[in-house]
Design a protein around this motif. Structure first.
Motif, PDB file in Angstrom:
ATOM      1  N   LYS A   1      88.218  50.323  36.832  1.00  0.00           N
ATOM      2  CA  LYS A   1      88.544  49.235  36.170  1.00  0.00           C
ATOM      3  C   LYS A   1      87.658  49.124  35.114  1.00  0.00           C
ATOM      4  CE  LYS A   1      89.355  44.188  36.378  1.00  0.00           C
ATOM      5  NZ  LYS A   1      89.028  43.060  37.294  1.00  0.00           N
ATOM      6  N   GLY A   2      88.232  48.798  33.952  1.00  0.00           N
ATOM      7  CA  GLY A   2      87.383  48.954  32.539  1.00  0.00           C
ATOM      8  C   GLY A   2      87.786  50.168  31.852  1.00  0.00           C
ATOM      9  N   HIS A   3      88.185  51.309  32.161  1.00  0.00           N
ATOM     10  CA  HIS A   3      88.317  52.299  31.677  1.00  0.00           C
ATOM     11  C   HIS A   3      88.962  52.245  30.168  1.00  0.00           C
ATOM     12  CE1 HIS A   3      88.922  56.543  31.007  1.00  0.00           C
ATOM     13  NE2 HIS A   3      90.121  56.493  30.953  1.00  0.00           N
ATOM     14  N   SER A   4      89.802  51.612  30.074  1.00  0.00           N
ATOM     15  CA  SER A   4      90.275  51.369  28.594  1.00  0.00           C
ATOM     16  C   SER A   4      89.161  50.560  27.555  1.00  0.00           C
ATOM     17  CB  SER A   4      91.391  50.542  28.602  1.00  0.00           C
ATOM     18  OG  SER A   4      91.189  49.140  29.004  1.00  0.00           O
ATOM     19  N   LYS A   5      88.245  50.083  28.302  1.00  0.00           N
ATOM     20  CA  LYS A   5      87.126  49.374  27.466  1.00  0.00           C
ATOM     21  C   LYS A   5      86.298  50.530  27.096  1.00  0.00           C
ATOM     22  CE  LYS A   5      84.566  45.934  25.704  1.00  0.00           C
ATOM     23  NZ  LYS A   5      84.629  45.415  24.534  1.00  0.00           N
ATOM     24  N   VAL A   6      86.044  51.450  28.079  1.00  0.00           N
ATOM     25  CA  VAL A   6      84.829  52.409  28.103  1.00  0.00           C
ATOM     26  C   VAL A   6      85.558  53.503  26.964  1.00  0.00           C
ATOM     27  CG1 VAL A   6      84.163  54.792  29.145  1.00  0.00           C
ATOM     28  CG2 VAL A   6      84.269  52.521  30.475  1.00  0.00           C
ATOM     29  N   ARG A   7      86.836  53.698  26.709  1.00  0.00           N
ATOM     30  CA  ARG A   7      87.341  54.471  25.961  1.00  0.00           C
ATOM     31  C   ARG A   7      86.930  53.886  24.377  1.00  0.00           C
ATOM     32  NH1 ARG A   7      93.137  55.276  27.891  1.00  0.00           N
ATOM     33  NH2 ARG A   7      93.503  55.968  25.625  1.00  0.00           N
ATOM     34  N   ALA A   8      87.451  52.730  24.467  1.00  0.00           N
ATOM     35  CA  ALA A   8      87.234  51.907  22.983  1.00  0.00           C
ATOM     36  C   ALA A   8      85.525  51.947  22.582  1.00  0.00           C
ATOM     37  CB  ALA A   8      87.957  50.465  23.149  1.00  0.00           C
ATOM     38  N   GLU A   9      84.833  51.786  23.580  1.00  0.00           N
ATOM     39  CA  GLU A   9      83.546  51.599  23.218  1.00  0.00           C
ATOM     40  C   GLU A   9      82.743  53.099  22.805  1.00  0.00           C
ATOM     41  OE1 GLU A   9      81.449  49.151  22.710  1.00  0.00           O
ATOM     42  OE2 GLU A   9      82.722  47.548  23.438  1.00  0.00           O
ATOM     43  N   LEU A  10      83.611  54.146  23.257  1.00  0.00           N
ATOM     44  CA  LEU A  10      83.077  55.399  22.953  1.00  0.00           C
ATOM     45  C   LEU A  10      83.191  55.590  21.387  1.00  0.00           C
ATOM     46  CD1 LEU A  10      81.791  58.181  23.469  1.00  0.00           C
ATOM     47  CD2 LEU A  10      84.111  58.827  24.342  1.00  0.00           C
TER      48      LEU A  10
ATOM     49  N   PHE B   1      76.224  52.576  23.728  1.00  0.00           N
ATOM     50  CA  PHE B   1      77.503  52.907  24.535  1.00  0.00           C
ATOM     51  C   PHE B   1      77.248  52.728  26.058  1.00  0.00           C
ATOM     52  CE2 PHE B   1      79.918  56.589  26.695  1.00  0.00           C
ATOM     53  CZ  PHE B   1      81.249  55.782  26.635  1.00  0.00           C
ATOM     54  N   LEU B   2      76.013  53.072  26.501  1.00  0.00           N
ATOM     55  CA  LEU B   2      75.841  53.030  28.047  1.00  0.00           C
ATOM     56  C   LEU B   2      75.757  51.396  28.338  1.00  0.00           C
ATOM     57  CD1 LEU B   2      75.344  55.463  30.181  1.00  0.00           C
ATOM     58  CD2 LEU B   2      73.003  54.350  30.112  1.00  0.00           C
ATOM     59  N   THR B   3      75.102  50.912  27.410  1.00  0.00           N
ATOM     60  CA  THR B   3      75.154  49.281  27.762  1.00  0.00           C
ATOM     61  C   THR B   3      76.272  48.761  27.937  1.00  0.00           C
ATOM     62  OG1 THR B   3      72.943  48.984  26.705  1.00  0.00           O
ATOM     63  CG2 THR B   3      74.319  47.256  27.054  1.00  0.00           C
ATOM     64  N   ALA B   4      77.250  49.220  26.860  1.00  0.00           N
ATOM     65  CA  ALA B   4      78.549  48.467  26.766  1.00  0.00           C
ATOM     66  C   ALA B   4      79.696  49.185  28.093  1.00  0.00           C
ATOM     67  CB  ALA B   4      79.429  49.032  25.465  1.00  0.00           C
ATOM     68  N   CYS B   5      79.288  50.129  28.693  1.00  0.00           N
ATOM     69  CA  CYS B   5      80.076  50.741  29.446  1.00  0.00           C
ATOM     70  C   CYS B   5      79.627  50.013  30.838  1.00  0.00           C
ATOM     71  CB  CYS B   5      79.689  52.268  29.751  1.00  0.00           C
ATOM     72  SG  CYS B   5      80.409  53.501  28.528  1.00  0.00           S
ATOM     73  N   LYS B   6      78.496  49.680  30.960  1.00  0.00           N
ATOM     74  CA  LYS B   6      77.990  49.241  32.293  1.00  0.00           C
ATOM     75  C   LYS B   6      78.555  47.465  32.388  1.00  0.00           C
ATOM     76  CE  LYS B   6      73.842  51.627  33.251  1.00  0.00           C
ATOM     77  NZ  LYS B   6      72.570  51.701  33.199  1.00  0.00           N
ATOM     78  N   SER B   7      78.874  47.060  31.214  1.00  0.00           N
ATOM     79  CA  SER B   7      79.503  45.886  31.282  1.00  0.00           C
ATOM     80  C   SER B   7      80.932  45.720  31.486  1.00  0.00           C
ATOM     81  CB  SER B   7      79.480  44.943  29.990  1.00  0.00           C
ATOM     82  OG  SER B   7      77.970  45.033  29.805  1.00  0.00           O
ATOM     83  N   ALA B   8      81.564  47.100  31.012  1.00  0.00           N
ATOM     84  CA  ALA B   8      82.880  47.204  30.948  1.00  0.00           C
ATOM     85  C   ALA B   8      83.394  47.435  32.490  1.00  0.00           C
ATOM     86  CB  ALA B   8      83.514  48.339  30.209  1.00  0.00           C
ATOM     87  N   ILE B   9      82.524  48.020  33.400  1.00  0.00           N
ATOM     88  CA  ILE B   9      83.340  48.368  34.528  1.00  0.00           C
ATOM     89  C   ILE B   9      82.622  47.416  36.004  1.00  0.00           C
ATOM     90  CG2 ILE B   9      83.283  50.888  34.206  1.00  0.00           C
ATOM     91  CD1 ILE B   9      80.591  51.270  35.506  1.00  0.00           C
ATOM     92  N   VAL B  10      81.966  46.482  35.275  1.00  0.00           N
ATOM     93  CA  VAL B  10      81.508  45.378  36.411  1.00  0.00           C
ATOM     94  C   VAL B  10      82.673  44.734  36.953  1.00  0.00           C
ATOM     95  CG1 VAL B  10      80.294  43.416  36.836  1.00  0.00           C
ATOM     96  CG2 VAL B  10      79.340  45.103  35.377  1.00  0.00           C
TER      97      VAL B  10
END
Length: 448
Positions: free
Chosen positions: A409-418, A439-448
């Motif tokens: 969950k949050g994959h679409s956010k990970v894609r956008a942040e990349l 990017f890594l900081t944003a990813c960790k927030s996205a998948i929480v």
């Protein structure tokens, strides 16, 4: 034909099953306020509530999907064929364009009006499966009531979430590097080949740039598909369990790889790269003439060909092709709380494996998952670009490795942040290391 993740150009429609305004508002409130709770609660005990043991009892199944008019017509024809073969089963059909589809699905599910069968993609499969909204199809697969024996193994496995088969692939797709054959032939340049390393590919692209004046390759540092394949070639993955499968050093290396390519003139300038980061087929650089290659999906080749007079070719992404897998372009899932689970699963089996249904559905949702059905469909195809697409993906299937886990969950956010972080590096507003850290900081927030 669009990949699961790409919005269609159609305006949102809902004309098979209208929803009354009051009911829609009440359901929307339920979705916003109580979605996590209700999704789980609606499913409790759902696996044992088959409505009738009489195989001839009348059954109406609700089914919901996204797509345009063409997909709707094909799907309705296939469902009509099922009813023809099973006269006691009819369908309540609802469809709309991609935009807003998952908002509507959440509303219906939370409001207690979940469809028996629904289309879903890998952006949301984990979310719905983790809330016990999807029926576990494993026992049906094991009993061969849901036959996947003709599927590439990694294709059906890409529907498994936490050990449960949450969805069955309605079609197959994989990553593809599309290149301009006409341009290369004009300048007597070699074509790229499957299996060449990333470094060799960038050197090839640099030579194309110097010889033709056209940048050799799109910069895919913002493309999650390319990053994901590259990670798998490094022994990593995009996700691992409930966490990310990579670290800041991996992202830094990826961004540095493409900074080097830009510095060597193998790619276009940042402004042109930004154009290519769009998902719109018409803006892909291989068809606008602003790069000799684009990183896309194999099944997009026919649509790309419509936008250029040049001949196009397609191969796997650079590096070891076993890092690629048979990706579900989208899935069919069954609501865990359905009163007709056995019939619903039989419909999925029919749509996946019936040769007549396969001929009707064609390649609208990707290449048919069943390889026998795919060959039947391929034999009937006359479009050269589509034939090439099918042949390339079928050939790649012999090289595919095991599938990764379905995205969190949050994959679409990970894609956008990349995209956001990669463009910071592309425009030299941040170093590769700085962009990677963000990017890594944003990813960790996205998948929480």
């Amino acid at each position: 034909m669009h990949p699961a993740s790409s919005p269609t150009a159609d305006a949102p429609r809902d004309h098979r099953t209208p929803f009354r305004r009051g009911r829609r508002l009440r359901a929307l409130v339920a979705a916003v306020v109580a979605l996590p709770l209700v999704l789980g609660a609606a499913a409790c005990g759902g696996e044992d509530n088959e409505a009738s043991t009489d195989p001839n009892a009348p059954v109406e199944l609700s089914i919901f999907w996204w797509g345009g008019e063409a997909r709707a017509n094909l799907t309705e024809q296939a469902l009509a064929l099922y009813t023809q073969k099973h006269p006691n089963v009819t369908f309540k059909k609802t469809w709309q364009a991609n935009q807003g589809y998952f908002d509507k699905l959440a509303t219906l599910t939370a409001g207690g009006d979940a469809p028996d069968i629904f289309q879903i993609d890998d952006n949301f499969l984990t979310e719905y499966a983790s809330r016990n909204t999807t029926l576990d199809l494993t026992s049906y697969k094991d009993d061969n009531k849901l036959d996947v024996t003709k599927f590439p193994e990694s294709l059906w496995q890409y529907g498994v979430v936490d050990g449960k088969l949450a969805g069955i692939a309605s079609g197959e797709n994989t990553q593809g590097l599309v290149y301009n054959k006409t341009l290369l032939q004009k300048h007597n340049l070699p074509e790229p080949t499957t299996g060449m390393t990333w470094e060799a590919f960038i050197s090839w692209a640099e030579q194309v740039s110097k010889t033709t004046g056209t940048p050799g390759t799109m910069d895919p540092s913002a493309d999650y598909k390319a990053f994901w394949v590259w990670l798998r070639q490094q022994g990593k993955d995009l996700y691992k369990g409930k966490d990310l499968g990579f670290d800041e050093a991996d992202v830094t290396r990826w961004f540095e790889l493409w900074k080097g390519a830009r510095d060597r003139g193998a790619t276009p300038t940042a402004d042109v790269i930004h154009e290519g980061n769009a998902t719109d087929i018409t803006k892909q650089l291989v068809v606008t003439g602003k790069a000799a290659t684009s990183f896309v999906w194999v099944n997009q080749l026919p649509e790309l060909k419509k936008n250029t007079k040049d001949e196009l070719g397609v191969i796997a992404y650079p590096g070891d092709p076993s890092a690629q897998w048979a990706r579900a372009s989208m899935y069919w899932s069954v609501f865990r709380g359905t009163k007709h689970k056995d019939v619903a699963v039989d419909v999925l089996n029919f749509l996946s494996n019936d040769p007549e249904a396969g001929k009707i559905l064609g390649t609208d949702r990707g290449l048919p998952s069943n390889l026998d059905v795919r060959k039947t469909v391929s034999d009937a195809v006359t479009d050269p670009a589509m034939k090439t697409s099918i042949q390339v993906e079928t050939d790649l299937a012999t090289k595919f490795g095991p599938s990764p886990q379905v995205p969190l969950k949050g994959h679409s956010k990970v894609r956008a942040e990349l995209i956001k972080s990669a463009e910071e590096a592309q425009y030299n507003r941040q170093t590769p290391a700085q962009a990677a850290a963000a990017f890594l900081t944003a990813c960790k927030s996205a998948i929480v």
